[in-house]
Design an enzyme around this catalytic site. Sequence first.
Site, short mmCIF file in Angstrom:
data_model
loop_
_atom_site.label_atom_id
_atom_site.label_comp_id
_atom_site.label_asym_id
_atom_site.label_seq_id
_atom_site.Cartn_x
_atom_site.Cartn_y
_atom_site.Cartn_z
N HIS A 1 0.80 -1.22 0.00
CA HIS A 1 0.00 0.00 0.00
C HIS A 1 0.83 1.27 0.00
CE1 HIS A 1 -4.10 -1.58 0.67
NE2 HIS A 1 -3.51 -2.54 1.35
N LYS B 1 -7.98 13.99 5.15
CA LYS B 1 -7.17 12.77 5.09
C LYS B 1 -6.07 12.89 6.13
CE LYS B 1 -6.48 13.65 0.77
NZ LYS B 1 -6.63 12.50 -0.11
N ARG B 2 -5.31 11.85 6.32
CA ARG B 2 -4.18 11.89 7.25
C ARG B 2 -3.26 13.06 6.88
NH1 ARG B 2 0.58 8.62 6.74
NH2 ARG B 2 -0.48 7.63 4.98
N LYS C 1 0.95 14.37 1.14
CA LYS C 1 -0.44 14.67 0.77
C LYS C 1 -0.64 16.16 0.53
CE LYS C 1 -2.24 10.58 3.14
NZ LYS C 1 -2.86 9.86 2.02
N THR D 1 -8.55 6.39 -1.35
CA THR D 1 -9.94 5.96 -1.44
C THR D 1 -10.89 7.10 -1.14
OG1 THR D 1 -9.81 5.16 0.86
CG2 THR D 1 -9.51 3.53 -0.89
N LYS E 1 -14.69 8.10 -2.75
CA LYS E 1 -15.90 8.44 -1.98
C LYS E 1 -16.47 9.78 -2.44
CE LYS E 1 -13.80 6.02 1.85
NZ LYS E 1 -12.87 6.21 2.97
#
Length: 833
Positions: A377, A568-569, A574, A674, A678
């Site tokens: 992952h 998100k984290r 990111k 993911t 969504k």
Amino acid sequence: MAAKTDKTAGIGDIELLQAPSLPMTADAMLEDFTHYFGRMLGRQTIRTKSPFLYQAVVFAARDRLMERWAKTRNATESADRCRVAYLSLEFLMGRLLRNALLNLGIEDETSEALSRLGLDLEDVYEREQDTGLGNGGLGRLAACFLDSCATLRLPVIGYGIRYHYGMFHQRIENGYQVEEPDSWLREGFPWEIERIEYAQTVHFGGRSTVYTDASGKTRHAWVDTHDVLAIPFDIPIPGYKNDIVNTLRLWSASATDAFDLNQFNAGSYADAVASQNEAENITMVLYPNAETENGQELRLRQQYFLASASLQDQLRNRFEHHGPGFDDFADKHCFQLNDTHPAIAVAELMRLLMDEYSLEWDQAWEITSKSMAYTNHTLLPEALEMWPVAMFRRLLPRILDIIYEINARFIVEISQRWPGDNDRIQRMSLIMEGSEPMIRMAYLAIVGSFSVNGVAELHSKLLREGLFRDFYELWPEKFNNKTNGVTQRRWLAACNKGLAELITDKIGEDWVTELTQLEELTAYADDAEFRKDWRSVKLGNKVKLARAIQKKTGLEVNPGSLFDVQVKRIHEYKRQLLNVLHAVHLYDRIRRGDEVVPRTIIIGGKAAPGYEMAKSVIKCINNVARVINADPAMDGKLQLIFYPDYNVSAMEIICPAADLSEQISTAGKEASGTGNMKFMMNGAVTIGTLDGANVEIREAVGDENFFLFGLNVDEIKELRGQYDPRAIIDADEDFRRVINLLESGHFNRFESGTLNAVIQSIREPSDPWMTAADFRSFVDAQAAAAEAYTDVERWTRMSILNTASSGRFSTDRTMRDYNDEIWRLEPIELKTT
């Protein structure tokens, strides 16, 4: 309920005959949860802030799951067919009640029953705590996988850890993240069933010895160990309206001897329970801080604890129902390793087969290497776990012996393929030599598995060509791709009921189990009345989120503004920081008198407690937000919101309300994502780089319905070594103004130096995330998004087409791919009575 002797069970075992199925009506639900509320929980008065009504409703629903659970278990165990054990350190389940009622098909009946008491089912939902069993995308993906496996009738059991405390609750104090314990079990967890009869013993410490058995063969034993008891707790995982209920089995650690009475009587009260405390630490906290040696050791204990207990449980179940023997074991069992955390299962299965069941190495390796499958992952090398050999020697000496033997045999295989290539041997060895030798756990997973998959087309390509290239050249047949997905039951049908009902009204309800049918919505994208209804649903969702934001932060937001969302984290790759730079840019434009499209930027997420830069980014976001939100010039034009304590339940409110989905990681860093799926499923339009599953999302929805920006993987690779962010900033007037505002102290006027580390990271030529490189492209893409938003009909059409194109991103499709190409399971067939 009568009883009968089960001739196939153990001596003295008695199987109870099943009572008639419970009715699924509102009358029956009302009768059952009033029974539980009064007779089991002993309550007479309903208090809105107490958990007892919620628990009573759960017990009523669980009764209906129980009978289906038993039938599923019987059907699975009686059929001697292949089954999968899904090993994951995380299962981010969120709340379970809404999903259970939806999948049972009794949400309306339960709502009606409660309404007769003057109660609202939504209020009952709100009493449930999020399960503290995961952190981010990895754990949420595992939860979606389980939902889809049950819906597809696949015999898959999830194995995880029953953490007493979850990730943590996040509180923001003066802009800083403050971590507080997530005591999610404090009010009990009515979904779980303790299965003490299946407890397993897990070894630590001790030493490895060699002896000769009665037949003269050399054997190994692990002796003088400090043992821990693994106690299983089962959670039901219902499929959608198909009577299948699979199992998530969570292990809780306990001492084999919990209490030393002699120590207690001698007055040594702490010593009397020391072994219990030491054992329970293993399952106390999700992801202990690995910045310390003790934290690293605890993580390794958790990983081995999960692997050993789960493998022992599978072996127990096999022999209990189908007798001894290993001839077809690999044909009947697959162990799917969710990321590198459970990789130690490769060595543990070898230990169990050889030391406990007396198999020879070759037979044990044949079974192990044909039953293990590994999902990777991450593309971040630092996220591929490595453990010191010295730590293994202290905690898991027998496992270390086996890893060294696996490595020795593997090196022989490399040498035969590439004679004399010592550099390759050094690169591929399971042991990274040096002053402190380390075990490469991802390599152990690859060597010991028959399948290695990435989770998006780009991710899998980069694994083959980069991170695992040597292994791909050796075993190209092992490598494959399985693009991630999300379950539409939770992420559309349950969390966005207004949109779900609108969709069902147009195309029927089969999309709930076959998401590709959403393609039929394309025909309605040009229907003016349908677009109007679509906008009405979206506005209702935005109003709901606005209320949640006010409750969480005290800030009022404009539901008519563009809801620009990144949740998100918190991690540098990111690039929440890039989002902040854009917010400052908009702030600067408004201050200069420019007109902008009204926008509410919403950022949420948690930083790992030991990740100082991520925590600094949170501080930066909040400082910038404080100035923007307090400036009268921004009124009605721009707001920046940090949504605190982001979790699954928050996402269920946020994703239906989002207009613009921020998926802005540095290209080549995100495995899949993911959240992007969504948001797309709920009609948000993506602004993103060509990273992870963004590539496939853009391909599905079309270039014109996706706002692309940034360097791609090849361009980033080419830029490395000559990256000059200072020159980029100096050449862009807008960028200069943003950096000047940050460096001037405008956003930290009374906190000198607070933002220095964050600002400096932007200017660093060594910045691996290349934030500055993508600034201009990001700003331009955001301007294009804002312009599109002003055209109401165009934006609504884009929104509809995003939902219509999301069919391939269901975990139902993902699980079919896993099953068709890796597992090859036959669906569970329930016996009719």
